[in-house]
Design an enzyme around this catalytic site. Structure first.
Site, PDB file in Angstrom:
ATOM      1  N   ASP A 298      -1.169   4.440   8.151  1.00 50.62           N
ATOM      2  CA  ASP A 298      -1.324   3.297   7.249  1.00 50.62           C
ATOM      3  C   ASP A 298      -0.452   2.183   7.808  1.00 50.62           C
ATOM      4  OD1 ASP A 298      -1.590   1.618   4.833  1.00 50.62           O
ATOM      5  OD2 ASP A 298      -2.301   3.435   3.848  1.00 50.62           O
ATOM      6  N   HIS A 332      -2.452   0.399   9.900  1.00 53.84           N
ATOM      7  CA  HIS A 332      -3.312  -0.601   9.257  1.00 53.84           C
ATOM      8  C   HIS A 332      -2.806  -2.010   9.549  1.00 53.84           C
ATOM      9  CE1 HIS A 332      -5.772   2.358   7.620  1.00 53.84           C
ATOM     10  NE2 HIS A 332      -5.339   2.430   6.375  1.00 53.84           N
TER      11      HIS A 332
END
Length: 557
Positions: A298, A332
């Protein structure tokens, strides 16, 4: 017993220096003194966990031995707790003040996959008070603490995490489901247990409710994944040299801490690790993150300060942060602020960093309901390659989805409406981004503010980005682009402005023969000023929609 002390533990390091930024605004150049981060200092006395009966055989559960060693050293005034060579299986470790937990190079601390070893505790999840399983490593109200050395801390996160089928190969997926667990009815998600499934279907799972106890959450306990390391309300912290990997949820989560140093860390998670952030610095003051490498599932390096009303009520911004000389691989976002930034974020310096294959490079995200002000953010000397999404993104419509859609995934277009400004309206303003190079991105630069609260006062200077698409500016005011070079495949248009005001573009460079240079839309658009730009290289310099005042775009030499 040999004495061991962590590098950089014995002196206060003055980090104040001069950092220069120029911008095409009244503030042409400013000098800022970087914050000073106070450093830890320990007694040299060293105690091995083996002296309290710990065994590095990969079988013995060493929870009591490790925690007794830490408590004993702390009670005697502090020192070094040594994790020697071996594979040390353990349950939750609780840090204590004045203790440096030091891992030898060939030491692995692995946390057990027996969920019964992790009691439910009142904690925090994504910026809100919530019941969570006790973190593998935690500390509350501590001072002068460290985890150092060059060993490995493994959170055994695969036992906790749900996994999307689309993120695995067919072979990996078959191996996963053959290990047990539960597959969703549509066959697209794997869960470790029925409790995890039930938790995934429970609205606001784990959120603390008056009158409920831990027992009321037992039926969804497995879903309430812990962050690998959580330090709450602690002062003078050092994490140095260690590898933190395979976290159940976030990897590193300092919350309400002060004088925090992260140096030369390796922070790793599988790329498919849901909520597998690298570090989330939440409502902290005086922070240094340097020389570290992140490769996670992430966001890589993320700034937060609480979520929605709970974050605004806490009212503690993350401030005085230095992030330098770091590399982020899969994530991300390379450097990220938000989306839980309701307490605000300010006075943050990010420089000399590289992002390689992150979904987005510089990622600033929020949404209605958050509130909070993010301001005074200074970014310099950032290099990126192979960015699947935007190299630089400001988005006030964050929707809690992966930044790059999976194959076949369809997403609805944003419906723009204007709502009243309240305490729940977020703000992004006063960003200074300089000397950015990106080789390969889907889109170069994207701004999307709210109609009732534009993104404001953003300065980009000396930026070169090779991408498929160019620049998009929506609901933004006071945007200054100086010496920006976008080398795009799709040159129709190079720059799109929708409901933008006071947009200043100086020295824009673009691909020769571009189909359309400027596409101007939105009835609120005005004050788009272009200077020092050779518009003759484009087949068409501009297209102005009917609803736009024809004087909104001004091009001069």
């Amino acid at each position: 017993m040999k004495h061991i002390s962590a590098c950089s533990c014995h002196s206060k390091i003055a980090l104040a220096c001069i950092f220069l930024f120029s911008a095409a605004s009244a503030m042409a150049q400013q000098k800022v003194n970087l914050p000073i981060i106070q450093q830890v200092n320990f007694k040299k006395d060293t105690t091995s966990i083996a002296s309290f009966g710990a065994k590095g055989d990969g079988v013995t559960l060493n929870t009591q031995s490790i925690n007794k060693t830490i408590a004993s050293v702390s009670q005697k005034g502090g020192g070094v707790v040594l994790i020697p060579s071996g594979l040390w299986l353990t349950g939750p470790i609780e840090l204590k003040s004045n203790v440096n937990l030091h891992l030898k190079r060939d030491a692995i601390v692995q946390f057990t996959d027996d969920f019964n070893q992790y009691k439910l505790v009142e904690g925090n999840w994504e910026g809100q008070p919530a019941w969570r399983n006790q973190s593998p490593i935690s500390g509350v109200n501590l001072e002068n603490i460290a985890i150092t050395g060059s060993g490995i801390i493994d959170g055994n996160g695969g036992a906790w995490r749900m996994v999307k089928k689309d993120k695995l190969t067919e072979t990996q997926w078959k191996k996963l489901i053959s290990s047990g667990g539960v597959v969703s009815e549509d066959g697209k998600m794997w869960y470790p247990s029925e409790k995890t499934v039930k938790g995934s279907k429970t609205k606001n799972a784990g959120v603390i409710v008056a009158g409920k106890t831990a027992a009321d959450y037992e039926d969804i306990k497995d879903f309430l994944r812990p962050n690998l390391l959580v330090l709450t309300n602690c002062k003078k912290i050092l994490l140095e040299g260690v590898t933190f990997q395979n976290s159940p949820a976030w990897n590193l989560h300092p919350l309400l801490c002060e004088d925090l140093t992260l140096r030369n860390l390796q922070v790793k998670n599988p790329w498919f690790a849901q909520n597998g952030d690298g570090v989330d610095v939440e409502s902290c003051k005086n922070v240094l993150i340097e020389g570290s490498t992140f490769d996670v599932g992430d966001d890589g390096i993320c700034i937060k300060s609480g979520r929605d009303e709970a974050g605004r009520k806490r009212g503690v911004p993350t401030e005085n942060v230095i992030i330098r000389n770091n590399v982020v691989y899969h994530a991300h976002g390379g450097f990220v602020i938000g989306s839980e930034m309701s307490g605000g974020a300010k006075n943050i310096w990010v420089y000399d960093c590289s992002f390689i294959g992150t979904d987005i490079g510089l990622r600033f995200k929020t949404t209605r309901g958050r509130g909070g002000v993010v301001e005074n953010i200074f970014v310099d000397n950032i290099n990126m390659i192979d960015i699947p999404g935007e190299a630089i993104l400001f988005d006030m419509y964050y929707a809690a989805v992966d930044p790059v859609p999976l194959a076949g995934e369809k997403r609805e277009a944003i419906k723009t409406v204007t709502v009243p400004v309240t305490a729940a309206t977020p703000q992004f303003k006063n960003f200074y981004i300089k000397n950015v190079v990106a080789n390969g991105a889907e889109k170069a630069i994207f701004f999307r503010g709210l109609p009732e609260m534009n993104i404001k006062d953003i300065h980009l200077e000396n930026v070169t980005i090779q991408s498929k698409k160019g620049i998009e500016i929506i609901e933004a005011s006071g945007i200054f682009l100086k010496n920006v070079n976008v080398i795009t495949n799709d040159t129709n248009p190079v720059v799109h402005v929708q409901n933008g005001t006071n947009i200043n573009i100086n020295g824009l460079q673009y691909k020769n023969g571009a189909e359309l240079l400027f596409d101007i839309t939105g009835e609120k658009t005005k004050g788009v000023n272009v200077t020092g730009t050779d518009v003759s290289k484009a087949k068409k310099a501009s297209a102005i929609s009917q609803e736009v005042n024809k004087t909104a775009l001004q091009i001069s030499k």
